[in-house]
Scaffold this active site. Structure first.
Site, short mmCIF file in Angstrom:
data_model
loop_
_atom_site.label_atom_id
_atom_site.label_comp_id
_atom_site.label_asym_id
_atom_site.label_seq_id
_atom_site.Cartn_x
_atom_site.Cartn_y
_atom_site.Cartn_z
CE LYS A 1 -14.14 -4.32 1.22
NZ LYS A 1 -12.97 -4.17 2.08
CE LYS B 1 -4.34 -1.66 1.83
NZ LYS B 1 -5.44 -1.61 2.83
CE LYS C 1 -8.54 -10.13 -1.77
NZ LYS C 1 -8.26 -10.15 -0.49
P1 AMP Z 1 -10.49 -6.82 1.70
O1 AMP Z 1 -11.90 -6.53 0.77
O2 AMP Z 1 -9.42 -7.03 1.00
O3 AMP Z 1 -10.54 -5.81 2.69
O4 AMP Z 1 -10.75 -8.24 2.45
C1 AMP Z 1 -11.53 -8.37 3.54
C2 AMP Z 1 -11.65 -9.98 3.72
O5 AMP Z 1 -12.60 -10.39 2.92
C3 AMP Z 1 -10.34 -10.76 3.46
O6 AMP Z 1 -9.61 -10.78 4.72
C4 AMP Z 1 -10.81 -12.02 3.14
O7 AMP Z 1 -11.25 -12.82 4.16
C5 AMP Z 1 -12.29 -11.77 2.28
N1 AMP Z 1 -12.07 -11.49 0.84
C6 AMP Z 1 -11.83 -10.38 0.10
N2 AMP Z 1 -11.71 -10.68 -1.29
C7 AMP Z 1 -11.96 -12.10 -1.27
C8 AMP Z 1 -11.80 -13.02 -2.22
N3 AMP Z 1 -11.91 -12.59 -3.56
N4 AMP Z 1 -12.18 -14.20 -2.22
C9 AMP Z 1 -12.25 -14.81 -1.07
N5 AMP Z 1 -12.22 -13.92 0.30
C10 AMP Z 1 -11.98 -12.73 0.10
#
Ligand code: AMP
Ligand code: TRP
Length: 327
Positions: free
Chosen positions: A196, A111, A193
């Site tokens: 968001k 980041k 992955k």
């Molecule tokens: P983030 O949206 O990157 O802050 O992710 C928050 C949490 O959501 C992560 O720690 C994962 O547990 C889950 N997560 C986010 N994106 C994915 C994805 N594409 N597949 C599975 N789990 C996800």
């Protein structure tokens, strides 16, 4: 009963990846643990946020938690920023964490490269996360793989604090990582992955997407030219990601899915995946719409605030005493 704590950042709209990888795990855990689920809103401001959008995202995330099935009667649901002891405990932990370890965190390295002139909070972020966890004497912390290093740091901070002050004040938490098929790939670039913050929103299914958008995105997902519905993340990341979604939402095993779609074309499978996603998300959206502006939501947050303030205050008074900040 063992205690669990976890939270998501309200740093954008919630995706089906968040739902499958994180929220569903929270739902499975709610009968097994005494659960604390929060919105990590103070973590969100480690990178620039538009205040209006942030405010909206915070409220929407709470409504989505509940709409997805996190039961306010079984979980304490709260906002991190409603509990001012998190930042106070975090400060004391900051003064007990070696500077050098923070720069070695993978997320910080990523980041800090992405955001020019990043702020100090991006570096100290994992210490606030340690406070979130350690205040509650949590036994387990379900997180995605990317957050495992931060939970490990929370363990290190707790252990060295306990050692330095010759106490057993902090419980050492265990990270729990979701299983591999729970990782959902981006629909356009399935080697990445689903996130968001992806630039191309066509590759990301948001929980609040319209039915038409969901169908369009899934029908447009990148696959390969083989016409073989087989789970093989390395060589067939696109179709594997769709299989993973189908598997997660129907409960059919990968082998059962491969058998069911033997000889079928990708279009048929994609349509079925879209049906399953739509059937999962529409009822969630209906519950969400009823909740998001309701007083019920405010009451849930007020209750979470009061419950967690009580716990955190007691922990804070004790830690002050340990380090010599009491009168
Ligand atoms: P983030 O949206 O990157 O802050 O992710 C928050 C949490 O959501 C992560 O720690 C994962 O547990 C889950 N997560 C986010 N994106 C994915 C994805 N594409 N597949 C599975 N789990 C996800
Ligand atoms: N850093 C986590 C994320 O980005 C969110 C988070 C903050 C968290 N504090 C936490 C998760 C404590 C679990 C426990 O996903």
């Amino acid at each position: 009963m063992k205690r669990m704590i976890t939270g998501l950042q309200p740093s954008g709209r919630i995706t089906i990846g968040n739902y499958i990888g994180a929220i569903r795990q929270m739902i499975n855990n709610q009968d097994l643990y005494e659960s604390f689920i929060f919105v990590a809103d103070m973590h969100a401001i480690t990178i620039p946020q538009d205040p209006e959008a942030l405010k909206k995202n915070i409220r929407e995330l709470v409504a989505l938690y509940i709409a997805c099935g996190i039961d306010p009667n079984k979980n304490v649901i709260f906002l991190q920023s409603d509990n001012y002891y998190h930042a106070n405990v975090s400060w004391i932990l900051e003064c007990n964490t070696p500077f050098g370890v923070l720069g070695r965190m993978t997320q910080f390295k990523d980041k800090s490269k992405k955001h020019q002139n990043f702020m100090a909070g991006l570096l100290t972020y994992p210490i606030l996360m340690a406070a979130d966890i350690l205040i509650y004497d949590a036994d387990i912390v379900p997180v995605g793989k990317d957050q495992k290093q931060h939970v490990e740091l929370a363990r290190d901070i707790a252990e060295s604090f306990n050692k330095r002050y010759n106490t057993e004040f902090f419980k050492i938490p265990e990270p729990v990582i979701s299983k591999e098929t729970s990782k959902i790939g981006d629909l356009i670039d399935p080697t990445k992955k689903m996130s968001k913050s992806a630039e191309n929103k066509k590759g990301v299914i948001f929980l609040l997407d319209s039915e038409a958008d969901i169908r369009k995105k899934i029908m447009g997902a990148t696959t390969d030219s083989e016409m073989n519905i087989k789970y093989d993340v390395e060589n067939k990341p696109g179709i594997s990601s769709l299989i993973a979604i189908y598997h997660e939402l129907t409960g059919l095993s990968i082998a059962e899915i491969e058998e069911k779609y033997k000889g079928q074309n990708y279009g048929t499978f994609k349509k079925d995946v879209a049906d399953v996603v739509v059937n999962t998300l529409i009822p969630i959206q209906e519950r969400f719409n009823k909740l998001v502006n309701s007083k019920e939501l405010d009451d849930i947050l007020e209750n979470g605030k009061n419950k967690t303030l009580e716990i955190a205050k007691a922990k804070y008074e004790q830690i002050k005493k340990i380090v010599g900040l009491d009168r």
